[in-house]
Design a protein around this motif. Structure first.
Motif, PDB file in Angstrom:
ATOM      1  N   HIS A   1       6.566   4.407  -4.375  1.00 59.32           N
ATOM      2  CA  HIS A   1       6.245   3.528  -5.501  1.00 59.32           C
ATOM      3  C   HIS A   1       5.290   4.257  -6.439  1.00 59.32           C
ATOM      4  O   HIS A   1       4.849   5.370  -6.146  1.00 59.32           O
ATOM      5  CB  HIS A   1       5.654   2.196  -5.018  1.00 59.32           C
ATOM      6  CG  HIS A   1       4.319   2.300  -4.337  1.00 59.32           C
ATOM      7  ND1 HIS A   1       4.152   2.935  -3.116  1.00 59.32           N
ATOM      8  CD2 HIS A   1       3.091   1.855  -4.699  1.00 59.32           C
ATOM      9  CE1 HIS A   1       2.873   2.862  -2.764  1.00 59.32           C
ATOM     10  NE2 HIS A   1       2.200   2.220  -3.705  1.00 59.32           N
TER      11      HIS A   1
ATOM     12  N   ASP B   1      -2.272   6.687  -5.971  1.00 55.21           N
ATOM     13  CA  ASP B   1      -2.524   7.386  -4.707  1.00 55.21           C
ATOM     14  C   ASP B   1      -1.235   7.891  -4.052  1.00 55.21           C
ATOM     15  O   ASP B   1      -1.286   8.540  -3.005  1.00 55.21           O
ATOM     16  CB  ASP B   1      -3.325   6.509  -3.729  1.00 55.21           C
ATOM     17  CG  ASP B   1      -2.740   5.131  -3.538  1.00 55.21           C
ATOM     18  OD1 ASP B   1      -2.225   4.552  -4.513  1.00 55.21           O
ATOM     19  OD2 ASP B   1      -2.782   4.620  -2.404  1.00 55.21           O
ATOM     20  N   HIS B   2      -0.103   7.617  -4.698  1.00 58.39           N
ATOM     21  CA  HIS B   2       1.189   8.082  -4.175  1.00 58.39           C
ATOM     22  C   HIS B   2       1.862   9.097  -5.097  1.00 58.39           C
ATOM     23  O   HIS B   2       2.608   9.946  -4.638  1.00 58.39           O
ATOM     24  CB  HIS B   2       2.110   6.882  -3.916  1.00 58.39           C
ATOM     25  CG  HIS B   2       1.539   5.955  -2.888  1.00 58.39           C
ATOM     26  ND1 HIS B   2       1.964   5.922  -1.587  1.00 58.39           N
ATOM     27  CD2 HIS B   2       0.515   5.065  -2.984  1.00 58.39           C
ATOM     28  CE1 HIS B   2       1.230   5.047  -0.908  1.00 58.39           C
ATOM     29  NE2 HIS B   2       0.342   4.505  -1.738  1.00 58.39           N
TER      30      HIS B   2
ATOM     31  N   ASP C   1       3.331   1.153   1.535  1.00 67.43           N
ATOM     32  CA  ASP C   1       2.144   0.312   1.434  1.00 67.43           C
ATOM     33  C   ASP C   1       2.385  -1.122   1.897  1.00 67.43           C
ATOM     34  O   ASP C   1       1.900  -2.070   1.278  1.00 67.43           O
ATOM     35  CB  ASP C   1       1.619   0.319  -0.007  1.00 67.43           C
ATOM     36  CG  ASP C   1       0.752   1.545  -0.261  1.00 67.43           C
ATOM     37  OD1 ASP C   1       0.876   2.526   0.495  1.00 67.43           O
ATOM     38  OD2 ASP C   1      -0.034   1.524  -1.230  1.00 67.43           O
TER      39      ASP C   1
ATOM     40  N   HIS D   1      -2.538  -2.351   4.417  1.00 62.00           N
ATOM     41  CA  HIS D   1      -3.685  -1.594   3.901  1.00 62.00           C
ATOM     42  C   HIS D   1      -4.888  -1.575   4.831  1.00 62.00           C
ATOM     43  O   HIS D   1      -5.848  -0.868   4.575  1.00 62.00           O
ATOM     44  CB  HIS D   1      -4.103  -2.138   2.526  1.00 62.00           C
ATOM     45  CG  HIS D   1      -3.107  -1.814   1.461  1.00 62.00           C
ATOM     46  ND1 HIS D   1      -1.930  -2.515   1.318  1.00 62.00           N
ATOM     47  CD2 HIS D   1      -3.085  -0.842   0.523  1.00 62.00           C
ATOM     48  CE1 HIS D   1      -1.236  -1.987   0.320  1.00 62.00           C
ATOM     49  NE2 HIS D   1      -1.908  -0.982  -0.179  1.00 62.00           N
TER      50      HIS D   1
ATOM     51  N   PHE E   1       1.279   4.744   5.466  1.00 59.80           N
ATOM     52  CA  PHE E   1       0.435   5.530   4.561  1.00 59.80           C
ATOM     53  C   PHE E   1      -1.050   5.201   4.657  1.00 59.80           C
ATOM     54  O   PHE E   1      -1.890   6.096   4.637  1.00 59.80           O
ATOM     55  CB  PHE E   1       0.922   5.319   3.122  1.00 59.80           C
ATOM     56  CG  PHE E   1       0.383   6.316   2.138  1.00 59.80           C
ATOM     57  CD1 PHE E   1       1.019   7.525   1.923  1.00 59.80           C
ATOM     58  CD2 PHE E   1      -0.772   6.042   1.401  1.00 59.80           C
ATOM     59  CE1 PHE E   1       0.526   8.451   1.000  1.00 59.80           C
ATOM     60  CE2 PHE E   1      -1.275   6.955   0.488  1.00 59.80           C
ATOM     61  CZ  PHE E   1      -0.628   8.162   0.281  1.00 59.80           C
ATOM     62  N   HIS E   2      -1.394   3.911   4.766  1.00 59.77           N
ATOM     63  CA  HIS E   2      -2.808   3.531   4.729  1.00 59.77           C
ATOM     64  C   HIS E   2      -3.412   3.187   6.098  1.00 59.77           C
ATOM     65  O   HIS E   2      -4.553   2.720   6.161  1.00 59.77           O
ATOM     66  CB  HIS E   2      -3.035   2.386   3.746  1.00 59.77           C
ATOM     67  CG  HIS E   2      -2.884   2.800   2.307  1.00 59.77           C
ATOM     68  ND1 HIS E   2      -3.671   3.765   1.732  1.00 59.77           N
ATOM     69  CD2 HIS E   2      -2.018   2.399   1.344  1.00 59.77           C
ATOM     70  CE1 HIS E   2      -3.307   3.941   0.459  1.00 59.77           C
ATOM     71  NE2 HIS E   2      -2.298   3.123   0.207  1.00 59.77           N
TER      72      HIS E   2
HETATM   73 ZN   LIG Z   1      -1.299   3.105  -1.649  1.00 55.26          ZN
END
Ligand SMILES: [Zn+2]
Length: 329
Positions: A153, A157-158, A254, A257, A300-301
């Motif tokens: 997306h 941060d991506h 994501d 989180h 990812f988080h």
């Molecule tokens: Zn993110």
């Protein structure tokens, strides 16, 4: 202090013995008291495992504490409920450290990077974030080796690692992203808080449009890697189902989180979700799928190395189980 006296006696005995040895001159009694320097906190920055015929590497892109989790997670909940959940899990209620974890999949034919981290202009600025460019080499890679960059997306941060010093960081790569997400971020709908994100997207992703494949859910990046709709966090947020020789891993981008709060209460809103209700529904659906299928997740988080499993709890929530050795057998 008896302990010190004991050390001294040992020292005198030791130096006495050394006096007769050829090494005596190189060893002074002082050195026996020398203290090792404090080195500061150390954490791994890459993590690798096999997935069937593929090899998967996750890379840490940041090490940053942020205020929260409430109200970033649970903006529709009472602060006390989120804080209590943190205390119950032996976590502070006022600070947390999300992972920022791009993933490389080497299929044997192609090297595919899933998300690029913060880069120079991401959510976590340097030096706390934007590490991917510097962490590729220690993990065994060069930017030139990367054939495909998949963007789950359009958040900073991506996509923030796509460019470095005004040039594409991965000179030989083509890009893959969701058609719906591209149309949102490249269009004129992102306004207000989203406007700076769209500006970064126009600088970093739109210039590569002629080298980009636009996916819809169900489409393949390549055989064995299929896009899944994970809409809500952003309008076209995609997750990816990755399978090789019967081994399966879901890269969920994501969908969560915080490794405790997001999992325990998928209905708690995430402030980063563009559509918070849809994000919550997607979170529940994703957790239900990976818990039911008992499939490994690249998240990812979640805390680095951001690989784990999801357990369904009797109270209707879920629990993140970090990977230990399941994928190494
Ligand atoms: Zn993110």
């Amino acid at each position: 202090m008896p302990h010190l006296d004991l050390s001294r006696r040992h020292l005198i005995a030791a130096t006495g013995a050394l006096a007769a040895s050829p090494f005596a001159a190189a060893v002074s009694p002082r050195s026996a008291f020398a203290k090792a320097p404090m080195l500061g906190r150390a954490e791994p920055t890459h993590y690798r495992f096999k997935l069937g015929g593929f090899e998967v590497t996750t890379i840490a892109d940041a090490d940053a504490f942020i205020d929260g989790p409430w109200p970033l997670i649970g903006s529709n909940a009472e602060q006390e409920a989120v804080d209590q959940l943190m205390r119950d899990n032996l976590l502070p209620a006022d600070k947390y450290r999300p992972g920022f974890t791009p993933m490389l999949v080497n299929t044997g034919k192609e090297l595919i990077l899933f998300d690029t981290g913060n880069g120079e202009r991401g959510f976590v600025p340097r030096p706390q974030g934007g590490w991917l460019a510097a962490q590729l080499a220690p993990a065994g890679f060069t930017p030139e080796q990367i054939d495909i960059v998949v963007l789950s997306h359009g958040h900073p941060d991506h996509i923030g690692g796509v460019m470095e010093n005004g040039k594409p960081l991965f000179p030989k790569a083509r890009y893959v992203t969701g058609a719906v997400d591209y149309d949102f971020w490249a269009g004129d709908k992102p306004t207000g808080d989203l406007a700076p994100f769209a500006a970064l997207y126009r600088d970093y992703v739109v210039p590569g449009a002629d080298k980009t494949t636009f996916l819809k859910p169900g489409d393949e990046v390549m055989p064995g890697i299929r896009a899944m709709a994970a809409y809500g966090h952003t309008p076209g947020h995609l997750a990816f189902d990755i399978e090789s020789d019967g081994k399966r891993l879901v890269f969920w981008g994501d969908c969560a989180h915080h490794h405790v709060a997001s999992l325990a209460r998928p209905d708690w809103h995430c402030v980063f979700d563009v559509d918070k209700e849809q994000g919550a529904k997607t979170r529940s659906r994703m957790f239900d799928m990976v818990a039911t299928d008992r499939v490994a997740v690249s998240a990812f988080h979640m805390p680095f190395p951001s690989i784990g499993y999801v357990e369904r709890r009797k109270d209707g929530g879920y629990r993140w189980i970090p990977h230990s050795y399941q994928l190494d057998l």
